[in-house]
Design a protein around this motif. Structure first.
Motif, mmCIF file in Angstrom:
data_model
loop_
_atom_site.group_PDB
_atom_site.id
_atom_site.type_symbol
_atom_site.label_atom_id
_atom_site.label_comp_id
_atom_site.label_asym_id
_atom_site.label_seq_id
_atom_site.Cartn_x
_atom_site.Cartn_y
_atom_site.Cartn_z
ATOM 1 N N LYS A 295 -7.546 59.140 35.411
ATOM 2 C CA LYS A 295 -6.328 58.916 34.376
ATOM 3 C C LYS A 295 -5.148 59.278 35.218
ATOM 4 C CE LYS A 295 -9.073 56.874 30.938
ATOM 5 N NZ LYS A 295 -8.596 55.826 30.768
ATOM 6 N N GLN A 296 -4.257 59.497 34.237
ATOM 7 C CA GLN A 296 -2.412 60.034 35.169
ATOM 8 C C GLN A 296 -2.739 60.855 34.624
ATOM 9 O OE1 GLN A 296 -0.947 57.759 37.242
ATOM 10 N NE2 GLN A 296 0.623 59.480 37.408
ATOM 11 N N LEU A 297 -3.080 61.864 33.324
ATOM 12 C CA LEU A 297 -3.054 63.230 32.894
ATOM 13 C C LEU A 297 -4.104 64.598 34.775
ATOM 14 C CD1 LEU A 297 -2.413 65.478 31.509
ATOM 15 C CD2 LEU A 297 -4.040 65.004 29.865
ATOM 16 N N GLU A 298 -5.079 63.319 34.497
ATOM 17 C CA GLU A 298 -6.016 64.176 35.388
ATOM 18 C C GLU A 298 -5.041 64.221 36.718
ATOM 19 O OE1 GLU A 298 -9.618 61.488 35.710
ATOM 20 O OE2 GLU A 298 -10.296 62.872 33.951
ATOM 21 N N ILE A 299 -4.882 63.179 37.413
ATOM 22 C CA ILE A 299 -4.369 62.724 38.500
ATOM 23 C C ILE A 299 -3.466 63.987 38.665
ATOM 24 C CG2 ILE A 299 -2.664 62.067 40.306
ATOM 25 C CD1 ILE A 299 -4.846 59.490 39.144
ATOM 26 N N LYS A 300 -2.112 64.051 37.304
ATOM 27 C CA LYS A 300 -1.008 65.769 37.340
ATOM 28 C C LYS A 300 -1.610 66.958 37.468
ATOM 29 C CE LYS A 300 2.119 62.896 34.713
ATOM 30 N NZ LYS A 300 3.274 62.813 33.680
ATOM 31 N N ALA B 72 -3.002 69.413 48.191
ATOM 32 C CA ALA B 72 -4.012 68.972 48.884
ATOM 33 C C ALA B 72 -5.428 68.794 48.628
ATOM 34 C CB ALA B 72 -4.333 70.449 48.964
ATOM 35 N N GLU B 73 -5.607 68.960 47.271
ATOM 36 C CA GLU B 73 -6.848 67.699 45.728
ATOM 37 C C GLU B 73 -5.927 65.574 46.095
ATOM 38 O OE1 GLU B 73 -7.953 70.804 43.813
ATOM 39 O OE2 GLU B 73 -6.373 69.966 43.064
ATOM 40 N N LEU B 74 -5.249 66.006 46.050
ATOM 41 C CA LEU B 74 -4.132 64.448 46.045
ATOM 42 C C LEU B 74 -4.724 63.757 47.208
ATOM 43 C CD1 LEU B 74 -1.129 64.548 43.930
ATOM 44 C CD2 LEU B 74 -3.491 63.864 42.955
ATOM 45 N N GLN B 75 -4.804 64.628 48.532
ATOM 46 C CA GLN B 75 -4.649 63.596 50.108
ATOM 47 C C GLN B 75 -6.395 63.570 50.008
ATOM 48 O OE1 GLN B 75 -2.013 62.481 52.049
ATOM 49 N NE2 GLN B 75 -0.350 63.063 50.795
ATOM 50 N N ALA B 76 -6.518 64.236 50.121
ATOM 51 C CA ALA B 76 -8.162 64.939 49.875
ATOM 52 C C ALA B 76 -8.534 63.126 48.964
ATOM 53 C CB ALA B 76 -9.324 65.963 49.647
ATOM 54 N N LYS B 77 -8.650 63.885 47.806
ATOM 55 C CA LYS B 77 -8.810 62.664 47.151
ATOM 56 C C LYS B 77 -8.616 60.756 47.225
ATOM 57 C CE LYS B 77 -10.952 61.900 43.006
ATOM 58 N NZ LYS B 77 -12.691 62.066 42.722
ATOM 59 N N LEU B 78 -7.462 61.215 47.846
ATOM 60 C CA LEU B 78 -6.747 59.160 48.111
ATOM 61 C C LEU B 78 -7.714 59.122 49.739
ATOM 62 C CD1 LEU B 78 -4.412 57.393 48.079
ATOM 63 C CD2 LEU B 78 -2.819 58.820 49.674
ATOM 64 N N VAL B 79 -7.883 59.736 50.581
ATOM 65 C CA VAL B 79 -8.770 59.683 51.620
ATOM 66 C C VAL B 79 -10.350 58.862 50.889
ATOM 67 C CG1 VAL B 79 -9.979 60.811 53.826
ATOM 68 C CG2 VAL B 79 -7.744 60.968 53.435
ATOM 69 N N GLN B 80 -10.476 59.623 50.396
ATOM 70 C CA GLN B 80 -12.091 59.315 49.849
ATOM 71 C C GLN B 80 -12.175 58.259 48.732
ATOM 72 O OE1 GLN B 80 -13.313 61.926 46.433
ATOM 73 N NE2 GLN B 80 -15.372 61.337 45.781
ATOM 74 N N SER C 114 -6.497 53.223 41.066
ATOM 75 C CA SER C 114 -6.610 54.613 41.264
ATOM 76 C C SER C 114 -6.681 55.438 42.268
ATOM 77 C CB SER C 114 -8.660 54.657 41.180
ATOM 78 O OG SER C 114 -9.157 54.985 40.548
ATOM 79 N N VAL C 115 -6.025 53.999 43.462
ATOM 80 C CA VAL C 115 -5.586 54.032 44.610
ATOM 81 C C VAL C 115 -4.358 54.619 44.725
ATOM 82 C CG1 VAL C 115 -5.013 53.721 47.494
ATOM 83 C CG2 VAL C 115 -7.782 53.840 46.222
ATOM 84 N N ALA C 116 -3.747 53.263 44.188
ATOM 85 C CA ALA C 116 -1.885 53.003 44.281
ATOM 86 C C ALA C 116 -1.384 54.602 42.747
ATOM 87 C CB ALA C 116 -1.985 52.054 43.110
ATOM 88 N N ARG C 117 -2.526 54.425 41.885
ATOM 89 C CA ARG C 117 -1.793 55.741 40.986
ATOM 90 C C ARG C 117 -2.123 57.306 41.868
ATOM 91 N NH1 ARG C 117 -5.468 54.246 37.274
ATOM 92 N NH2 ARG C 117 -5.131 52.278 35.666
ATOM 93 N N ILE C 118 -2.809 57.706 42.728
ATOM 94 C CA ILE C 118 -2.525 58.817 43.752
ATOM 95 C C ILE C 118 -1.636 58.510 44.495
ATOM 96 C CG2 ILE C 118 -3.976 60.098 44.829
ATOM 97 C CD1 ILE C 118 -6.001 59.774 43.258
ATOM 98 N N ALA C 119 -1.536 57.656 45.250
ATOM 99 C CA ALA C 119 -0.811 57.281 46.533
ATOM 100 C C ALA C 119 1.148 57.626 45.224
ATOM 101 C CB ALA C 119 -0.391 56.079 46.793
ATOM 102 N N ARG D 229 5.727 63.218 43.900
ATOM 103 C CA ARG D 229 5.718 64.960 44.172
ATOM 104 C C ARG D 229 6.828 65.173 45.493
ATOM 105 N NH1 ARG D 229 0.049 66.913 43.264
ATOM 106 N NH2 ARG D 229 -0.075 66.849 40.616
ATOM 107 N N GLU D 230 7.093 64.449 46.894
ATOM 108 C CA GLU D 230 7.909 64.451 47.682
ATOM 109 C C GLU D 230 9.107 64.241 47.460
ATOM 110 O OE1 GLU D 230 6.541 60.857 50.730
ATOM 111 O OE2 GLU D 230 3.984 62.670 51.173
ATOM 112 N N LEU D 231 9.356 63.170 46.622
ATOM 113 C CA LEU D 231 11.139 63.036 46.392
ATOM 114 C C LEU D 231 11.912 64.266 45.592
ATOM 115 C CD1 LEU D 231 10.940 59.422 44.903
ATOM 116 C CD2 LEU D 231 11.922 60.326 47.115
#
Length: 63
Positions: free
Chosen positions: A2-7, A12-20, A49-54, A60-62
Motif C-alpha cells: 500500500k502507498q502508506l506502507e511505502i511512504k 535504503a529500504e525502498l531501494q532494497a524492496k525495489l530490487v527484491q 508495486s514496482v511502479a509505486r516504489i519507483a 523523494r529525489e525531486l
C-alpha cells in the motif's frame, strides 16, 4: 504494498524492496511463460508495486 506502507520506508529500504520485487517479478514472468501460474493477477500486482516504489523514489529525489 500500500502507498502508506511505502511512504513509511526509508530510502535504503525502498531501494532494497525495489530490487527484491523486480527479481520476484522477473522470476514469476519466466515461470508463467514456461507454464501458466495459478494466479496470473499476481503478475499485475507485482508490476504495480514496482511502479509505486519507483515513483516514491523519484518523488523523494525531486524534493
Amino acid at each position: 504494498m500500500k502507498q502508506l506502507e511505502i511512504k513509511n520506508l526509508s530510502a535504503a529500504e525502498l531501494q532494497a524492496k525495489l530490487v527484491q520485487l523486480k527479481k520476484t517479478y522477473s522470476d514469476i514472468k519466466i515461470a508463467h511463460a514456461i507454464s501458466p501460474i495459478e494466479n496470473p493477477l499476481q503478475i499485475r500486482s507485482l508490476r504495480r508495486s514496482v511502479a509505486r516504489i519507483a515513483t516514491e523514489i523519484s518523488k523523494r529525489e525531486l524534493l
